[in-house]
Scaffold this motif. Structure first.
Motif, PDB file in Angstrom:
ATOM      1  N   ARG A   8      18.538 -46.552 -62.399  1.00 45.46           N
ATOM      2  CA  ARG A   8      16.583 -47.511 -62.535  1.00 45.46           C
ATOM      3  C   ARG A   8      15.303 -47.077 -62.137  1.00 45.46           C
ATOM      4  O   ARG A   8      14.799 -45.963 -61.748  1.00 45.46           O
ATOM      5  N   CYS A  11      13.754 -46.554 -58.536  1.00 42.78           N
ATOM      6  CA  CYS A  11      14.492 -45.827 -57.988  1.00 42.78           C
ATOM      7  C   CYS A  11      13.851 -44.306 -57.935  1.00 42.78           C
ATOM      8  O   CYS A  11      13.937 -43.847 -59.148  1.00 42.78           O
ATOM      9  N   ILE A  34      19.785 -49.455 -66.156  1.00 42.15           N
ATOM     10  CA  ILE A  34      20.972 -49.850 -65.398  1.00 42.15           C
ATOM     11  C   ILE A  34      21.037 -51.711 -65.763  1.00 42.15           C
ATOM     12  O   ILE A  34      21.636 -52.204 -65.993  1.00 42.15           O
ATOM     13  N   SER A  35      20.158 -52.003 -65.145  1.00 41.76           N
ATOM     14  CA  SER A  35      19.095 -52.962 -65.007  1.00 41.76           C
ATOM     15  C   SER A  35      18.745 -54.638 -66.517  1.00 41.76           C
ATOM     16  O   SER A  35      19.149 -54.968 -66.462  1.00 41.76           O
ATOM     17  N   MET A  36      18.165 -52.997 -67.373  1.00 36.42           N
ATOM     18  CA  MET A  36      17.905 -53.989 -67.647  1.00 36.42           C
ATOM     19  C   MET A  36      18.553 -53.582 -69.231  1.00 36.42           C
ATOM     20  O   MET A  36      19.203 -54.816 -70.362  1.00 36.42           O
ATOM     21  N   GLY A  38      22.241 -54.352 -68.632  1.00 34.23           N
ATOM     22  CA  GLY A  38      23.190 -54.743 -67.872  1.00 34.23           C
ATOM     23  C   GLY A  38      24.325 -54.845 -67.690  1.00 34.23           C
ATOM     24  O   GLY A  38      25.333 -55.446 -67.415  1.00 34.23           O
ATOM     25  N   ILE A  40      26.909 -53.161 -65.055  1.00 34.23           N
ATOM     26  CA  ILE A  40      27.345 -53.155 -63.547  1.00 34.23           C
ATOM     27  C   ILE A  40      27.801 -51.990 -63.088  1.00 34.23           C
ATOM     28  O   ILE A  40      28.264 -51.137 -63.694  1.00 34.23           O
ATOM     29  N   LYS A  41      28.364 -52.371 -61.823  1.00 32.68           N
ATOM     30  CA  LYS A  41      29.086 -50.844 -61.015  1.00 32.68           C
ATOM     31  C   LYS A  41      29.461 -50.715 -62.119  1.00 32.68           C
ATOM     32  O   LYS A  41      30.827 -49.511 -62.173  1.00 32.68           O
ATOM     33  N   ASP A  58      21.397 -51.148 -55.935  1.00 30.80           N
ATOM     34  CA  ASP A  58      21.149 -50.075 -56.853  1.00 30.80           C
ATOM     35  C   ASP A  58      21.889 -51.614 -58.272  1.00 30.80           C
ATOM     36  O   ASP A  58      21.471 -50.789 -59.021  1.00 30.80           O
ATOM     37  N   PHE A  59      23.016 -52.398 -58.208  1.00 30.01           N
ATOM     38  CA  PHE A  59      23.729 -52.734 -58.649  1.00 30.01           C
ATOM     39  C   PHE A  59      23.334 -54.293 -58.765  1.00 30.01           C
ATOM     40  O   PHE A  59      23.699 -55.410 -58.529  1.00 30.01           O
ATOM     41  N   TYR A  60      22.129 -54.656 -59.604  1.00 30.52           N
ATOM     42  CA  TYR A  60      21.518 -55.982 -59.437  1.00 30.52           C
ATOM     43  C   TYR A  60      21.188 -56.483 -60.809  1.00 30.52           C
ATOM     44  O   TYR A  60      21.500 -55.722 -61.375  1.00 30.52           O
TER      45      TYR A  60
END
Length: 60
Positions: A8, A11, A34-36, A38, A40-41, A58-60
Motif C-alpha cells: 500500500r 504503508c 494492492i488497493s488500487m 483490487g 485481495i489477500k 492491510d487488505f481492504y
C-alpha cells in the motif's frame, strides 16, 4: 533479479521496502498497490503458494 512488491502506498513498511529495492538493485523493480489494483489477500496467497501473515487491515 526483478523484485515485485505488493503493498500500500500509505504503508511505511511498503514504502521503505520500495526505497531499499531502488537503492540496492540496479535492475527493474515493480511496486503494485494492492488497493488500487483490487488485489485481495486470497489473490496474494494463490500467487505466493502460501498464506500471508499480514494484518487483515492491510487488505481492504
Amino acid at each position: 533479479m526483478v523484485t515485485v512488491i505488493f503493498g500500500r502506498p500509505s504503508c511505511p513498511y511498503c514504502v521503505r521496502a520500495k526505497e531499499l529495492t531502488d537503492k540496492l538493485s540496479s535492475e527493474r523493480d515493480d511496486f503494485i498497490a494492492i488497493s488500487m489494483e483490487g488485489i485481495i489477500k486470497a489473490d496474494l496467497e494463490k500467487k505466493r503458494g502460501q498464506t500471508c501473515e499480514h494484518r487483515s487491515a492491510d487488505f481492504y
